[in-house]
Design an enzyme around this catalytic site. Structure first.
Site, PDB file in Angstrom:
ATOM      1  N   LYS A   1      38.818  42.075  49.983  1.00  0.00           N
ATOM      2  CA  LYS A   1      37.791  41.517  49.100  1.00  0.00           C
ATOM      3  C   LYS A   1      37.053  40.377  49.797  1.00  0.00           C
ATOM      4  O   LYS A   1      37.685  39.541  50.444  1.00  0.00           O
ATOM      5  CB  LYS A   1      38.426  40.973  47.817  1.00  0.00           C
ATOM      6  CG  LYS A   1      39.103  42.023  46.950  1.00  0.00           C
ATOM      7  CD  LYS A   1      39.681  41.378  45.695  1.00  0.00           C
ATOM      8  CE  LYS A   1      40.358  42.401  44.792  1.00  0.00           C
ATOM      9  NZ  LYS A   1      40.900  41.791  43.559  1.00  0.00           N
TER      10      LYS A   1
ATOM     11  N   ASP B   1      46.322  44.538  43.604  1.00  0.00           N
ATOM     12  CA  ASP B   1      45.481  44.293  42.430  1.00  0.00           C
ATOM     13  C   ASP B   1      44.774  45.564  41.981  1.00  0.00           C
ATOM     14  O   ASP B   1      44.726  45.869  40.789  1.00  0.00           O
ATOM     15  CB  ASP B   1      44.459  43.208  42.752  1.00  0.00           C
ATOM     16  CG  ASP B   1      43.609  42.827  41.547  1.00  0.00           C
ATOM     17  OD1 ASP B   1      44.159  42.210  40.613  1.00  0.00           O
ATOM     18  OD2 ASP B   1      42.401  43.143  41.534  1.00  0.00           O
TER      19      ASP B   1
ATOM     20  N   HIS C   1      45.449  47.204  38.317  1.00  0.00           N
ATOM     21  CA  HIS C   1      44.390  47.412  37.319  1.00  0.00           C
ATOM     22  C   HIS C   1      44.317  48.864  36.883  1.00  0.00           C
ATOM     23  O   HIS C   1      44.210  49.160  35.686  1.00  0.00           O
ATOM     24  CB  HIS C   1      43.040  46.982  37.894  1.00  0.00           C
ATOM     25  CG  HIS C   1      42.765  45.525  37.777  1.00  0.00           C
ATOM     26  ND1 HIS C   1      42.666  44.887  36.563  1.00  0.00           N
ATOM     27  CD2 HIS C   1      42.578  44.574  38.719  1.00  0.00           C
ATOM     28  CE1 HIS C   1      42.414  43.603  36.761  1.00  0.00           C
ATOM     29  NE2 HIS C   1      42.367  43.387  38.056  1.00  0.00           N
TER      30      HIS C   1
ATOM     31  N   HIS D   1      44.069  40.654  33.452  1.00  0.00           N
ATOM     32  CA  HIS D   1      44.596  39.289  33.495  1.00  0.00           C
ATOM     33  C   HIS D   1      43.462  38.342  33.147  1.00  0.00           C
ATOM     34  O   HIS D   1      42.320  38.754  32.981  1.00  0.00           O
ATOM     35  CB  HIS D   1      45.154  38.983  34.887  1.00  0.00           C
ATOM     36  CG  HIS D   1      44.230  39.389  35.999  1.00  0.00           C
ATOM     37  ND1 HIS D   1      43.195  38.606  36.446  1.00  0.00           N
ATOM     38  CD2 HIS D   1      44.172  40.543  36.728  1.00  0.00           C
ATOM     39  CE1 HIS D   1      42.549  39.232  37.417  1.00  0.00           C
ATOM     40  NE2 HIS D   1      43.105  40.415  37.604  1.00  0.00           N
TER      41      HIS D   1
ATOM     42  N   THR E   1      40.759  36.382  40.245  1.00  0.00           N
ATOM     43  CA  THR E   1      40.959  36.370  41.693  1.00  0.00           C
ATOM     44  C   THR E   1      40.258  35.212  42.396  1.00  0.00           C
ATOM     45  O   THR E   1      40.876  34.481  43.173  1.00  0.00           O
ATOM     46  CB  THR E   1      40.488  37.704  42.299  1.00  0.00           C
ATOM     47  OG1 THR E   1      41.327  38.748  41.813  1.00  0.00           O
ATOM     48  CG2 THR E   1      40.552  37.681  43.820  1.00  0.00           C
TER      49      THR E   1
ATOM     50  N   ASN F   1      35.202  35.504  38.867  1.00  0.00           N
ATOM     51  CA  ASN F   1      34.753  36.349  39.979  1.00  0.00           C
ATOM     52  C   ASN F   1      33.235  36.472  39.932  1.00  0.00           C
ATOM     53  O   ASN F   1      32.546  36.282  40.925  1.00  0.00           O
ATOM     54  CB  ASN F   1      35.397  37.727  39.894  1.00  0.00           C
ATOM     55  CG  ASN F   1      36.901  37.672  40.049  1.00  0.00           C
ATOM     56  OD1 ASN F   1      37.440  36.759  40.671  1.00  0.00           O
ATOM     57  ND2 ASN F   1      37.591  38.643  39.467  1.00  0.00           N
TER      58      ASN F   1
ATOM     59  N   ASP G   1      47.220  34.996  43.543  1.00  0.00           N
ATOM     60  CA  ASP G   1      46.039  34.382  42.936  1.00  0.00           C
ATOM     61  C   ASP G   1      46.084  34.419  41.411  1.00  0.00           C
ATOM     62  O   ASP G   1      45.308  33.731  40.747  1.00  0.00           O
ATOM     63  CB  ASP G   1      44.775  35.069  43.438  1.00  0.00           C
ATOM     64  CG  ASP G   1      44.793  36.579  43.231  1.00  0.00           C
ATOM     65  OD1 ASP G   1      45.879  37.142  42.970  1.00  0.00           O
ATOM     66  OD2 ASP G   1      43.726  37.210  43.331  1.00  0.00           O
ATOM     67  N   HIS G   2      46.983  35.204  40.858  1.00  0.00           N
ATOM     68  CA  HIS G   2      47.239  35.321  39.412  1.00  0.00           C
ATOM     69  C   HIS G   2      48.321  36.372  39.276  1.00  0.00           C
ATOM     70  O   HIS G   2      48.692  37.025  40.263  1.00  0.00           O
ATOM     71  CB  HIS G   2      45.986  35.738  38.633  1.00  0.00           C
ATOM     72  CG  HIS G   2      45.322  36.965  39.160  1.00  0.00           C
ATOM     73  ND1 HIS G   2      45.814  38.239  38.952  1.00  0.00           N
ATOM     74  CD2 HIS G   2      44.204  37.133  39.927  1.00  0.00           C
ATOM     75  CE1 HIS G   2      45.036  39.131  39.549  1.00  0.00           C
ATOM     76  NE2 HIS G   2      44.054  38.488  40.160  1.00  0.00           N
TER      77      HIS G   2
ATOM     78  N   ASP H   1      47.475  39.700  45.825  1.00  0.00           N
ATOM     79  CA  ASP H   1      46.635  39.756  44.637  1.00  0.00           C
ATOM     80  C   ASP H   1      47.379  40.403  43.467  1.00  0.00           C
ATOM     81  O   ASP H   1      47.903  41.502  43.581  1.00  0.00           O
ATOM     82  CB  ASP H   1      45.379  40.568  44.973  1.00  0.00           C
ATOM     83  CG  ASP H   1      44.189  40.231  44.102  1.00  0.00           C
ATOM     84  OD1 ASP H   1      44.387  40.004  42.904  1.00  0.00           O
ATOM     85  OD2 ASP H   1      43.054  40.205  44.628  1.00  0.00           O
TER      86      ASP H   1
END
Length: 537
Positions: free
Chosen positions: A155, A296, A300, A477, A72, A93, A343-344, A31
């Site tokens: 997640k 991720d 963040h 993102h 995500t 999301n 995923d990004h 992630d």
């Protein structure tokens, strides 16, 4: 003699057929991983993790997401369906739904319940909002539901969406420290999951805390500890070492997510799943979808230039090395196929860039909404803004109708206003998006991420380097710019040649490539563009 000969012929043919597919496919999503991290941290990686995949597998250096928004849930859905949000329907999301007139979460399903030691809300989840089939779905169909599919992540969305509609199981992490699931998959957890949860392995990580893996001089690719671009870490100053037990006592097991040990716990769970579900033990291909999320959470909170993020990747490198060794031992070298992607990606912190004299900024969504509402009341005497989120602006059609306003003129008026804002690059109406012809690259990205039954009346495109985030520290993102779209893609293992390419590829090519590799049907929403480089062997 004839019977013996027939037996050997049958056995030869069976083994030949078995070799047409690997025993196990492992999909790894990291992630928020940028391709650049494989370069920046390369000198500090071991030879057995990321470097093993790169040196002995096939490296796609220039893989990009071909749509906006880069979040995500859409990312996981696009990897596994081989199509974009405009087709598979996972446009965020969570998002404001035009159809429902309210917020919805990507995997919400009130018809199912939590199984395991989790809250009521944590388990009310399923893939029902995903409108296309996945490569994992097609494998289940191709094997007459004999090949197993299991998805797992910290997640829920990272476990559920890759596993698809027909999965045997999807498991995700609860704030209790346990892995949970929903009644969509079964009435109770498998015994091995209950046993794993009862071990409370998460406490082992929490009790030992988090300090740097290597000497501090190793982290010269990152900014100094506690720099002004980092946010707080679970309420504490962003300074090593971290007392995770103290944080746990103040909160709960949720704190493990934003540490490298969330990845370690997931790897232990993945190994247990392979063992107890006997994945890769026969000639029928199984699929394990693993999504590492801790990268991720740390990105963040603390940003892409933090020591914490570098430490997470150095530890993840060792985790992947251990996992590959485990696959060698249990499934066998050459019997499994692994792909690793993200995923990004993620943006640089705009305050950091601004301090380096790049004129960019962080824009808080609440400030955008405030300006839109003021413009609306000043211009029309009414607040016509129904919702603004995920770069989508929705108008209150009832008020517009009541006041006798023309929607097309309202759209143009708001568009003209937004184009006066310093952070805006372009604004597109629904009509422009649906009429996209491919000539405008960014409009095309927006069109591929736009579902007219769910998304807004206008979609905003910020200027490059502008980050739309509720706080100025850390990162975010969502844009169609390369810092959010450029991700790694590594293939390794069964019938994968050694090599690399720098040719541009799209993330939606992964699923149809796997379909061709496994000789099964394409996921039903994909355009079917494949990666020939790993199909030649």
């Amino acid at each position: 003699m004839k019977k013996i000969l027939c037996f050997f012929v049958f056995t030869f043919v069976f083994n030949l057929q078995a070799q047409e597919r690997p025993k196990l496919v492992v999909g790894i999503v990291v992630d928020q991983m940028k391709m650049e991290y494989l370069y920046r941290f390369s000198n500090d990686f071991s030879k057995d993790g990321f470097k093993r995949l790169m040196n002995k597998g096939y490296v796609f250096h220039n893989v990009n997401y071909n749509y906006m928004p880069t979040f995500t849930a859409p990312g996981h859905a696009s990897i596994y369906t081989g199509t974009t949000p405009s087709i598979h329907g996972i446009v965020g999301n969570e998002w404001f739904s035009r159809k429902l007139g309210q917020e919805r979460y990507c995997t919400d399903d009130k018809s199912v319940k939590t199984i395991g030691d989790g809250t009521k809300a944590e388990g009310a989840m399923s893939p029902k909002n995903l409108q296309a089939t996945t490569i994992t779905d097609e494998l289940r169909l191709a094997t007459n539901f004999k090949g197993k599919v299991i998805g797992m992540s910290l997640k829920d969305r990272g476990a559920i969406l890759p596993a698809g509609h027909f999965a045997n199981w999807a498991f995700w992490y609860s704030k209790t420290g346990a892995f949970v699931s929903s009644t969509f998959y079964g009435e109770k957890l498998p015994d091995w999951v209950t046993d794993f949860n009862n071990e409370k392995l998460f406490m082992t990580y929490i009790n030992k805390g988090w300090n740097l893996l290597k000497p501090i001089a190793t982290y010269d690719e990152s900014l100094a500890d506690e720099n002004p671009y980092e946010g707080k870490f679970n309420g504490a100053k962003p300074v090593f070492p971290y007392d995770l037990k103290e944080m746990f006592d103040k909160k709960n097991a949720e704190i493990l997510r934003a540490t490298p040990f969330g990845n370690d716990l997931l790897e232990e769970f993945a190994k247990k799943a392979i063992e107890k579900e006997e994945l890769g033990k026969d000639a029928i291909t199984d699929f394990l979808a693993v999504s590492f999320s801790s990268t991720d959470y740390v990105g963040h909170n603390l940003g892409p230039r933090s020591m914490e993020l570098q430490d997470v990747y150095l530890r993840l490198d060792l985790t992947i090395a251990d996992f590959l060794n485990y696959l060698d031992t249990t499934v066998g070298k050459g019997n499994y196929l692994v792909f690793l992607t993200a995923d990004h990606a993620g943006a640089e912190n705009p305050l950091f860039l601004k301090d380096k004299k790049y004129n960019v900024a962080n824009i808080e969504p609440k400030d955008i909404v405030k300006a839109l509402r003021k413009f609306s009341t000043d211009t029309f005497g009414e607040d016509l803004v129904l919702n603004y989120s995920n770069f989508n602006l929705f108008f209150n059609k009832e008020i517009i109708k009541t006041k006798g306003l023309e929607l097309v003129k309202v759209k143009q008026s708001f568009k003209d206003f937004l184009m006066t804002q310093d952070y805006i690059k372009r604004v597109y109406t629904e009509e422009e998006i649906l009429g996209a012809n491919g000539n405008d690259f960014y409009l095309n990205c927006i069109a591929k991420g736009y579902d007219s039954t769910e998304d807004g009346d206008l979609v905003l495109l910020n200027k490059p380097g502008i980050v739309e985030h509720y706080i100025a520290t850390g990162t975010d993102h969502g844009s169609p710019y390369s810092y959010d779209t450029h991700v790694p893609l590594l293939f390794y293992g069964w019938n994968i040649p050694k090599g690399e390419t720098h040719d541009h590829k799209d993330i939606t090519q992964i699923a149809p490539t796997l379909a061709q590799k496994l000789k099964i049907a394409f996921p039903n929403g994909t355009e079917g563009k494949v990666l020939l480089e790993v199909l030649d062997k």
